[in-house]
Design a protein around this motif. Structure first.
Motif, short mmCIF file in Angstrom:
data_model
loop_
_atom_site.label_atom_id
_atom_site.label_comp_id
_atom_site.label_asym_id
_atom_site.label_seq_id
_atom_site.Cartn_x
_atom_site.Cartn_y
_atom_site.Cartn_z
N PHE A 1 -1.54 4.74 3.70
CA PHE A 1 -2.15 3.41 3.75
C PHE A 1 -1.79 2.69 5.05
N TRP B 1 -6.68 -0.69 -4.66
CA TRP B 1 -7.71 -0.50 -3.64
C TRP B 1 -8.87 -1.45 -3.86
N GLY C 1 -0.06 2.00 -3.42
CA GLY C 1 -1.46 2.32 -3.13
C GLY C 1 -1.87 3.74 -3.42
N GLY D 1 0.80 -1.21 0.00
CA GLY D 1 0.00 0.00 0.00
C GLY D 1 0.83 1.26 0.00
#
Length: 820
Positions: free
Chosen positions: A702, A622, A615, A611
């Motif tokens: 994240f 996601w 991310g 992430g």
């Protein structure tokens, strides 16, 4: 005749086809309006007095008045020990080879030191060009009034990419460390503040300011702590450069030019800035900060010792009262002989309702207590002989459960379960199983911490060698260096995790010793009453808290997005271990093994790294993560609802349809386990909501988002446990209640300081510095340090709550303790 051409040039005699050299004496603060061509060259001669005890700045300003010059004009400033040259128009490059043209240039001359009390020095400004047409320009050389900065006195100035500024600062007597702060009311244009040694040349252009010294980009705020030991001359230059583009500070990036070598209009990139140099803290503040940090956490050791002494005295008084009231003299002597307790059994950590336990109460004392509820039984029916070595026990002994294999499906699916139903396995086997949690996390800690320490040392070395302070996201307004460390206070404040984690381990060790001694005496309270005592997860929790402190300190050596996982990895561990411990309390036989638990936590950390790296703004990531999150929630919900009595195989869909048909269509019946269903429904609502939030908002941080998921689930389960405990008629003892209230208050204050946000690696380093703040405690600690203090205390309190919240059940038979 040709060989004498250089001499004739100096004599300003036109010969050999060479250009005419015109030299003129020039004055300061006078603007010279002139024209230069390829046929003539002009030399302006200046002289000024240089003093050993006074530094006077000299600035050369040039403006090109001709709109379309065929060739640039070259200006060369020749000094006694330095040479500075630049062309006008000045071409500065940006990203992707963009070119920006500046027709106004201003440069401050480097001032070489002199040993004489006063010395007159000459310097020359040579003006030349290769353009055959005349190029019109203006030249002005002026003195800089405030070239030397004064301590604690603010100075304002303007700068542009082609007109940088630098100033000199000398350390006053008795001051070894100062902090240089540069501020501006405007975020853009992006600029750079640099600290350079007193030497020529001074690197003061966008394309070379990073060549030497310490530097950092800035929008509205920049701050660099400077130590005398790094500058042998006891002085340094403060250089401020405005960049040609704003991308380094998080600003917009211009379009790539359509034509090659196209010159772009830089626009108005003037910026007004303030600079102030203030003394930093002295050694006394360092000592005070360290003593404060040690004192605040060592006081918990003292408090624990005092509580232990008080509780030990209370238990002794209670024992004496029971013996005097319920026994005859002869019986008393007999009981005292049987119930004699070693003085080490009630040592510095005596039994109480919070940090202590009642396992140390003897059999004879338990039998005289009418409220115990645990009846004596023969040694043969209590347990196997304690003399049997644990090393003779194998893992298969508790995996097979031969004696109850035929009915464990029935036992675990009863509508109302008691702890005795889920505490049927051999205690020694389970203790050995749960000790694996501790040994595994200790092994993980060693293999994880060693490369982390090596990496952050490398980070700090790179920062110190290159001078690039954009690598690390400190709170530069409260970053106190010590040795090679740039922000010692942020490292020191993590000491609380280590000290309180060690204290928790000592408390658990004392409980473990008392419980083992009670088992050796075959006490009914230890064998048949209360929540089964398994301390392996507690040891793992204390170790995780200590490692959180160590790794958080490593992260704060050089905080940035690439090593943020160091600060969060053991937070995931702590959250997971706490949930496992809550579940283990009333489900000791079916709790997850250490291997599967740490495998799941490893998967969490793996997703955390993914992430952080992929991310940010990645919709595909996601979507995949949200799907995995929801599926994991459903699988875990099924596992908890059916107490593990289900299988994930090819027939799962058929069985699901059968349950839906029989329970929802054929007859409408409610869930068999209502309490569990309430918890799982609430858990699914929370997790589905968090998954939807992540999919819609896609937060940049994240790792913190993942940690929020873990904390929300832990808080939900903890609240459910407390509610169900009270609903079942159980009570929370006084000290445990005090711990709960104290921990809740401390968590509230801790989160307040956490959300102050003194820096953030989600933005550029320059934007992160906009959030920097001054120290607020002892002129040494900032808001984030206080978060470290309070969160370590709150975690320690949370662990104590888990350790003591079921002490009221120590005298209740397990077949009367409900499972929820």
């Amino acid at each position: 005749m040709l060989r004498f051409c250089p001499v004739l040039l100096v004599l300003m005699l036109p010969a050999c086809g060479a250009s005419v050299v015109i030299q003129r004496d020039a004055q300061f603060d006078v603007t010279y309006d002139d024209t230069v061509t390829s046929d003539n060259q002009t030399i302006y001669s200046y002289n000024h007095t240089v003093s050993r005890n006074k530094t006077e700045g000299v600035r050369v300003s040039v403006e090109l008045l001709s709109e379309s010059a065929q060739s640039p004009v070259l200006f060369v400033v020749r000094q006694k020990q330095a040479v500075l040259s630049f062309q006008v128009p000045l071409i500065l490059r940006g990203l992707y080879q963009r070119k920006y043209q500046y027709t106004q240039v201003g440069r401050t001359l480097c001032q070489p030191p002199t040993k004489a009390e006063a010395e007159t020095q000459f310097f020359y400004v040579d003006v030349s060009t290769l353009s055959s047409a005349g190029v019109h320009y203006q030249l002005r050389v002026s003195r800089v009034d405030s070239f030397t900065l004064q301590t604690d006195k603010k100075f304002s100035f303007n700068a542009t990419p082609s007109q940088p500024q630098f100033f000199k600062y000398m350390f006053p007597d008795g001051v070894d460390t100062v902090i240089v702060k540069v501020n501006s009311q405007k975020n853009f244009p992006c600029s750079v503040m640099s600290i350079q040694d007193i030497q020529c040349p001074v690197y003061d252009l966008d394309n070379n300011v990073a060549f030497i010294g310490m530097y950092q980009t800035m929008t509205t705020t920049a701050a660099i702590t400077v130590q005398r030991k790094d500058f042998p001359s006891n002085s340094f230059y403060v250089v401020v450069v405005v960049k040609t583009e704003d991308e380094a500070c998080g600003g917009p990036l211009r379009f790539y030019p359509l034509l090659p070598d196209q010159l772009l209009d830089p626009g108005n990139r003037s910026k007004t800035l303030d600079v102030i140099v203030s003394p930093a803290i002295n050694s006394e503040v360092y000592v005070m900060g360290m003593l404060f940090c040690l004192g605040i956490f060592l006081s918990f050791y003292l408090l624990t010792f005092l509580v232990a002494c008080v509780e030990n005295k209370r238990m002794n008084r209670k024992r004496e009262g029971l013996l005097n009231a319920d026994t005859s003299p002869a019986e008393t002597a007999s009981l005292l002989g049987k119930a004699s307790v070693s003085p080490y059994e009630y040592g510095s950590f005596a039994d109480n309702g919070s940090t202590l336990s009642s396992e140390a109460v003897t059999d004879s004392l338990a039998s005289t207590d009418g409220n115990c509820g645990c009846m004596d039984r023969s040694l043969e029916s209590v347990a196997r002989s304690r003399q049997e070595s644990l090393s003779s026990v194998e893992e298969d002994d508790y995996d097979t459960l031969v004696d109850i294999d035929s009915d464990k499906n029935i036992v675990r699916t009863k509508k109302f379960l008691c702890v005795s139903d889920l505490a049927r396995k051999d205690k020694r086997i389970l203790s050995k199983k749960y000790q694996i949690y501790f040994w595994n996390i200790a092994t993980i800690a060693v293999f994880y911490a060693l490369p982390v320490i090596q990496l952050v040392i490398t980070y700090q070395t790179v920062v110190n060698v290159t001078g690039n302070q954009d690598i690390c996201y400190y709170n530069f307004l409260c970053a106190h260096p010590l040795g090679a460390l740039s922000s010692f206070n942020n490292i020191l404040s993590n000491l609380g995790y280590v000290l309180l984690g060690l204290l928790f381990l000592l408390i658990v060790l004392q409980r473990d010793i008392l419980h083992n001694r009670a088992l050796e005496r075959n006490e009914s309270t230890a064998l048949e009453c209360g929540i089964p005592k398994h301390f392996g997860l507690y040891y793992a929790m204390g170790t995780a808290l200590m490692m959180e402190g160590l790794l958080s300190a490593c992260y704060h050596v050089c905080p940035n997005y690439t090593n943020f996982q160091f600060d969060t990895s053991f937070m995931y561990m702590i959250a997971g271990l706490c949930m496992l411990k809550l579940y283990q309390k009333r489900h000791p036989d079916i709790n997850a093994s250490a291997y599967s638990a740490y495998a799941c936590l490893a998967a969490v950390i793996f997703f955390s790294v993914l992430g952080v790296v992929f991310g940010k703004g990645n919709t595909v990531f996601w979507i995949v993560f949200s799907v995995i999150h929801i599926l994991a929630t459903l699988l875990l919900s099924t596992q908890l609802y059916y107490m593990g009595r289900w299988r994930l195989d090819s027939g799962i869909l058929r069985r699901m349809l059968n349950v839906i048909y029989t329970d929802c269509i054929r007859q409408c019946s409610g869930p068999m386990y209502i309490d569990r269903m309430v918890l799982l429904v609430m858990g699914n609502i929370v997790n589905w909501s968090l998954a939807a939030y992540g999919l819609i908002k896609r937060p940049n941080d994240f790792a913190s988002y993942l940690l929020a998921i873990a904390i929300c689930n832990l808080l939900l389960y903890f609240a459910f446990y407390i509610i169900m405990k009270l609903r079942s008629g159980e009570r929370i003892q006084c000290l445990a209640l005090v711990c709960i209230l104290f921990t809740a208050v401390v968590w509230g204050f801790a989160l307040f300081f956490f959300f102050q946000g003194l820096s953030t690696w989600q933005k550029t380093p320059a934007e992160s510095r906009e959030h920097n703040r001054e120290c607020i405690l002892l002129s040494f600690f900032d808001d984030h340090d206080i978060w470290h203090f309070l969160s370590s205390i709150a975690m320690f309190g949370s662990f104590l709550v888990l350790l003591t919240m079921d002490d009221d059940l120590d005298t209740v038979q397990r077949d009367k303790i409900y499972v929820f």
